[in-house]
Design an enzyme around this catalytic site. Structure first.
Site, PDB file in Angstrom:
ATOM      1  N   ASP A 187     -11.950  21.079  40.280  1.00  0.00           N
ATOM      2  CA  ASP A 187     -11.967  20.711  41.684  1.00  0.00           C
ATOM      3  C   ASP A 187     -11.886  19.174  41.692  1.00  0.00           C
ATOM      4  OD1 ASP A 187     -12.658  20.643  44.483  1.00  0.00           O
ATOM      5  OD2 ASP A 187     -14.671  20.058  43.824  1.00  0.00           O
ATOM      6  N   ASP A 189     -12.852  16.660  44.760  1.00  0.00           N
ATOM      7  CA  ASP A 189     -13.926  15.941  45.453  1.00  0.00           C
ATOM      8  C   ASP A 189     -15.310  16.359  44.953  1.00  0.00           C
ATOM      9  OD1 ASP A 189     -12.467  14.617  48.101  1.00  0.00           O
ATOM     10  OD2 ASP A 189     -11.461  16.388  47.304  1.00  0.00           O
TER      11      ASP A 189
HETATM   12 MG   LIG Z   1     -15.648  19.600  45.627  1.00  0.00          MG
END
Ligand SMILES: [Mg+2]
Length: 398
Positions: A187, A189
């Site tokens: 992922d 962020d």
């Molecule tokens: Mg995230």
């Protein structure tokens, strides 16, 4: 029936001990069934399991071994079995697991609590190995069991002491698939970077408070991702490429990412970034960190600024999991060979789909459902979960 003998030798290590003792066995034509040795801080522990020759009825071999051990100033214990003994060391437990303990400094209390839980779940510790180098911050326990443990109950118990003792504990099945991972999906962020890009874009436009509040709720899984995402993107109307540059410049890459990628690539892993955030940032990270695959959401621009609309389909939880599968297919590997790492509620399906799902500094709801949770600041600790030691990492980075 030939007797089976287990001898255990311990004492100060010196060159030639194994050679001397196996020399006795060679002379008596004993058949070696198993052997294991460890030297920890200069102290030797050597175990040999062997079958005595039928002519060796007087147990002359054992006497010779005792004599040799005394000569070498070692302590030797032995135990005689018969093949059909229920306690025969030849009967091995068929189920194998690896448990990894990671902390700034692993305490006696942590080891005590963990081993207590293992006893309750009929898991036997076979070996304990330190994976960290200077500090005592990571150990791996190799476990065996006659029957598979109740993984859910075990995980809940381990998770409860995780919080109490400030350690990360990972429990996974040991076997070929643990070693045969080929793809790591990240992922973006709050995983690969320490920021939430959408909040930073909002900061540029002076709407940080409203957007960040919705982001927080979305990542905790309290509100629908799609709906909240569309709402937040509307607030990004007017965002310019120059402002995106400014956000990119102040992003903070998570500690350990460069080292982790460097070594994963040397080991032939493919790396993917699947983000519910924005392509304008993700594609730059792709170049900077040499990432193989990147998928993210895309803002629509018109006349030099963002319109507040996004390209469909939105990369949400479902799409993240689907894209992970697409990449695995493209690479011609099974899902068991995929590791996924993320922090938010929109990562859960992707973490579930992967052979190994790691919640990284995740929201509690995510940590509880993932295969394992890491609460270390440094992404390098992912190595430990793969059974790679700090020494191996340092060697590879040189
Ligand atoms: Mg995230």
């Amino acid at each position: 029936m030939n007797p089976i003998v287990l001898v255990t030798v311990s004492g100060k290590d010196a060159p030639g001990i194994t050679s001397e003792l196996t020399g006795v066995l060679a002379e008596s034509q004993a058949i070696i069934l198993d052997i294991g040795q460890a030297v920890i801080h200069g102290l030797l522990s050597l175990s040999i399991l062997f079958k005595l020759d039928p002519s060796d009825s007087s147990k002359a071999t054992i006497k010779d071994l005792l004599f040799k051990a005394a000569e070498l100033d070692l302590k030797l214990d032995f135990k005689v079995f018969h093949e059909e003994d229920t306690h025969s060391p030849l009967l091995t437990s068929p189920h194998r697991y690896a448990l990894t303990l990671i902390s700034d400094a692993i305490t006696g209390a942590a080891l005590h609590e963990v081993s207590k839980i293992l006893v309750d779940h009929h898991l036997n510790i076979q070996t304990i190995q330190r994976l960290s180098e200077k500090e005592f911050s990571c150990v791996e326990l190799q476990l065996s069991a006659n029957h598979p443990p109740q993984e859910k109950a075990l995980k809940i118990e381990l998770l409860s002491i995780t919080q109490k003792l400030g350690v990360d504990i990972a429990f996974q099945a040991e076997g070929l698939f643990r070693r045969a991972k080929r793809l790591v999906v990240f992922d973006m962020d709050s995983t690969l970077i320490q920021n939430e890009v959408i909040d930073e874009f909002a900061r540029e436009l002076g709407v940080y408070e409203e957007v960040a509040r919705i982001t927080h709720e979305a990542m905790e899984g309290k509100i629908d991702f799609n709906e909240s995402f569309i709402r937040r993107c509307k607030m990004l109307e007017g965002l310019t490429p120059k402002q995106i540059d400014q956000v990119y410049d102040r992003l903070e890459i998570t500690l350990g990412v460069e080292d982790l990628f460097n070594i994963l690539k040397k080991l032939g892993y493919k790396i993917a970034l699947i983000s519910g955030g924005f392509r304008s940032i993700a594609s730059r990270l792709k170049t900077r960190l040499e990432i193989d695959y990147v998928y993210a959401n895309e803002l629509i621009f018109k006349d030099g600024s963002a319109t507040g609309d996004v390209v469909y389909p939105i990369v949400n939880a479902q799409r993240k999991a689907d894209l992970l599968e697409v990449i695995a297919q493209q690479e011609g590997i099974t899902l068991d060979q995929v590791i996924a790492i993320g922090d938010g509620a929109n990562d859960l399906l992707m973490l579930e789909r992967a052979g190994l799902g790691i919640a990284f500094n995740a929201k509690p709801a995510v940590s509880e459902q993932a295969d394992m949770a890491l609460n270390q600041k440094n992404l390098r600790s992912v190595f430990y979960l793969l059974g790679i030691s700090a020494r191996d990492v340092a060697g590879a980075l040189q």
